[in-house]
Design a protein around this motif. Structure first.
Motif, PDB file in Angstrom:
ATOM      1  N   GLU A  72      -0.780 -14.434   2.518  1.00  0.00           N
ATOM      2  CA  GLU A  72      -1.856 -13.440   2.559  1.00  0.00           C
ATOM      3  C   GLU A  72      -1.268 -12.040   2.640  1.00  0.00           C
ATOM      4  O   GLU A  72      -0.561 -11.709   3.589  1.00  0.00           O
ATOM      5  CB  GLU A  72      -2.768 -13.695   3.761  1.00  0.00           C
ATOM      6  N   LEU A  73      -1.551 -11.232   1.644  1.00  0.00           N
ATOM      7  CA  LEU A  73      -1.108  -9.841   1.625  1.00  0.00           C
ATOM      8  C   LEU A  73      -2.318  -8.940   1.429  1.00  0.00           C
ATOM      9  O   LEU A  73      -3.240  -9.289   0.698  1.00  0.00           O
ATOM     10  CB  LEU A  73      -0.125  -9.587   0.465  1.00  0.00           C
ATOM     11  N   THR A  74      -2.272  -7.795   2.069  1.00  0.00           N
ATOM     12  CA  THR A  74      -3.300  -6.785   1.804  1.00  0.00           C
ATOM     13  C   THR A  74      -2.993  -6.179   0.441  1.00  0.00           C
ATOM     14  O   THR A  74      -1.859  -6.280  -0.056  1.00  0.00           O
ATOM     15  CB  THR A  74      -3.283  -5.671   2.869  1.00  0.00           C
ATOM     16  N   PRO A  75      -3.963  -5.537  -0.187  1.00  0.00           N
ATOM     17  CA  PRO A  75      -3.665  -4.879  -1.471  1.00  0.00           C
ATOM     18  C   PRO A  75      -2.504  -3.889  -1.371  1.00  0.00           C
ATOM     19  O   PRO A  75      -1.660  -3.826  -2.258  1.00  0.00           O
ATOM     20  CB  PRO A  75      -4.980  -4.182  -1.817  1.00  0.00           C
ATOM     21  N   ARG A  76      -2.409  -3.150  -0.279  1.00  0.00           N
ATOM     22  CA  ARG A  76      -1.322  -2.181  -0.119  1.00  0.00           C
ATOM     23  C   ARG A  76       0.022  -2.898   0.055  1.00  0.00           C
ATOM     24  O   ARG A  76       1.029  -2.480  -0.511  1.00  0.00           O
ATOM     25  CB  ARG A  76      -1.599  -1.267   1.076  1.00  0.00           C
ATOM     26  N   GLU A  77       0.036  -3.996   0.826  1.00  0.00           N
ATOM     27  CA  GLU A  77       1.274  -4.762   0.968  1.00  0.00           C
ATOM     28  C   GLU A  77       1.721  -5.289  -0.394  1.00  0.00           C
ATOM     29  O   GLU A  77       2.912  -5.282  -0.710  1.00  0.00           O
ATOM     30  CB  GLU A  77       1.078  -5.929   1.942  1.00  0.00           C
ATOM     31  N   ARG A  78       0.762  -5.746  -1.200  1.00  0.00           N
ATOM     32  CA  ARG A  78       1.090  -6.249  -2.524  1.00  0.00           C
ATOM     33  C   ARG A  78       1.696  -5.140  -3.384  1.00  0.00           C
ATOM     34  O   ARG A  78       2.688  -5.352  -4.091  1.00  0.00           O
ATOM     35  CB  ARG A  78      -0.166  -6.833  -3.180  1.00  0.00           C
ATOM     36  N   GLU A  79       1.123  -3.937  -3.319  1.00  0.00           N
ATOM     37  CA  GLU A  79       1.672  -2.810  -4.079  1.00  0.00           C
ATOM     38  C   GLU A  79       3.093  -2.494  -3.642  1.00  0.00           C
ATOM     39  O   GLU A  79       3.981  -2.282  -4.476  1.00  0.00           O
ATOM     40  CB  GLU A  79       0.804  -1.557  -3.886  1.00  0.00           C
ATOM     41  N   VAL A  80       3.328  -2.448  -2.330  1.00  0.00           N
ATOM     42  CA  VAL A  80       4.661  -2.160  -1.810  1.00  0.00           C
ATOM     43  C   VAL A  80       5.637  -3.260  -2.230  1.00  0.00           C
ATOM     44  O   VAL A  80       6.775  -2.978  -2.628  1.00  0.00           O
ATOM     45  CB  VAL A  80       4.635  -1.971  -0.277  1.00  0.00           C
ATOM     46  N   ALA A  81       5.196  -4.508  -2.182  1.00  0.00           N
ATOM     47  CA  ALA A  81       6.058  -5.620  -2.587  1.00  0.00           C
ATOM     48  C   ALA A  81       6.420  -5.515  -4.069  1.00  0.00           C
ATOM     49  O   ALA A  81       7.598  -5.682  -4.436  1.00  0.00           O
ATOM     50  CB  ALA A  81       5.354  -6.952  -2.304  1.00  0.00           C
ATOM     51  N   ILE A  82       5.455  -5.234  -4.914  1.00  0.00           N
ATOM     52  CA  ILE A  82       5.705  -5.106  -6.351  1.00  0.00           C
ATOM     53  C   ILE A  82       6.699  -3.989  -6.628  1.00  0.00           C
ATOM     54  O   ILE A  82       7.673  -4.165  -7.370  1.00  0.00           O
ATOM     55  CB  ILE A  82       4.382  -4.858  -7.113  1.00  0.00           C
ATOM     56  N   LEU A  83       6.484  -2.837  -6.016  1.00  0.00           N
ATOM     57  CA  LEU A  83       7.367  -1.691  -6.250  1.00  0.00           C
ATOM     58  C   LEU A  83       8.755  -1.922  -5.660  1.00  0.00           C
ATOM     59  O   LEU A  83       9.761  -1.468  -6.221  1.00  0.00           O
ATOM     60  CB  LEU A  83       6.726  -0.407  -5.720  1.00  0.00           C
ATOM     61  N   SER A  84       8.842  -2.651  -4.542  1.00  0.00           N
ATOM     62  CA  SER A  84      10.142  -2.998  -3.975  1.00  0.00           C
ATOM     63  C   SER A  84      10.918  -3.899  -4.933  1.00  0.00           C
ATOM     64  O   SER A  84      12.127  -3.718  -5.130  1.00  0.00           O
ATOM     65  CB  SER A  84       9.978  -3.704  -2.629  1.00  0.00           C
ATOM     66  N   CYS A  85      10.213  -4.853  -5.547  1.00  0.00           N
ATOM     67  CA  CYS A  85      10.869  -5.749  -6.501  1.00  0.00           C
ATOM     68  C   CYS A  85      11.308  -5.011  -7.759  1.00  0.00           C
ATOM     69  O   CYS A  85      12.209  -5.467  -8.460  1.00  0.00           O
ATOM     70  CB  CYS A  85       9.948  -6.902  -6.870  1.00  0.00           C
ATOM     71  N   ARG A  86      10.682  -3.901  -8.045  1.00  0.00           N
ATOM     72  CA  ARG A  86      11.089  -3.089  -9.199  1.00  0.00           C
ATOM     73  C   ARG A  86      12.267  -2.180  -8.859  1.00  0.00           C
ATOM     74  O   ARG A  86      12.707  -1.401  -9.696  1.00  0.00           O
ATOM     75  CB  ARG A  86       9.914  -2.262  -9.700  1.00  0.00           C
ATOM     76  N   GLY A  87      12.748  -2.273  -7.623  1.00  0.00           N
ATOM     77  CA  GLY A  87      13.951  -1.545  -7.227  1.00  0.00           C
ATOM     78  C   GLY A  87      13.712  -0.143  -6.703  1.00  0.00           C
ATOM     79  O   GLY A  87      14.667   0.609  -6.518  1.00  0.00           O
TER      80      GLY A  87
END
Length: 178
Positions: free
Chosen positions: A118-133
């Protein structure tokens, strides 16, 4: 006229017009719950976890489809009963000049391969951008937040995924679709 290849395909198929379901096959109805008739003329929006997810994924997919005519991703979707699950989505536009006007999409339930955290929308955004380096400062600039706030989101992600450091988190996230 019936099309057995469409109706009985072992993957969920839908025909969309402007992101509205015009018809779906049996597997799509099984995956999302209910019967095929339940989805006729339903906005795809109803199967997303939130309006923000629908808008974000729509904007991203529209850009890619304008360039290539096709789009693929893995995302969280919502079943009719409200349960969330990981789904692999693939689409092809039949109208390249207006990619969302008419297209065929497939949806596969991949929740057995990908546990849902379970991720909040903001956590998901941070996770996506973290994976993009992106660094915390770069993510903060993109999202209009301070880098300290991004570090707090990353700390929550580390905890949720049971990771000790950012590289371990990214490794776990890259095995889990965002």
């Amino acid at each position: 006229m019936s099309d057995p290849a469409f109706e009985y395909a072992p993957i969920g198929l839908v025909e969309l017009e402007n992101r509205i379901i015009r018809r779906c096959n049996l597997q799509f109805a099984r995956t999302f719950g209910g019967d095929e008739i339940d989805y006729r003329n339903m906005p795809l929006l109803h199967l997303y976890p939130s309006v923000a997810d629908w808008e974000r994924i729509g904007a991203r997919s529209l850009q890619v489809m304008r360039d290539t005519g096709c789009y693929t991703d893995e995302r969280v979707m919502r079943r009719r009963d409200g349960d969330l699950f990981w789904c692999r989505a693939r689409g092809r536009s039949l109208t390249p000049d207006d990619p969302f006007r008419h297209g065929i999409w497939s949806f596969s339930d991949i929740s057995e391969e990908r546990p849902l955290v379970e991720l909040t929308p903001r956590e998901r955004e941070v996770a996506i951008l973290s994976c993009r380096g992106l660094s915390a400062k770069e993510i903060g600039a993109e999202l209009g937040l301070s880098y300290r706030t991004i570090e707090a989101y990353r700390a929550r992600l580390l905890e949720k995924y049971g990771a000790r450091k950012l590289p371990e988190l990214v490794a776990k996230l890259s095995g889990t679709p965002l």
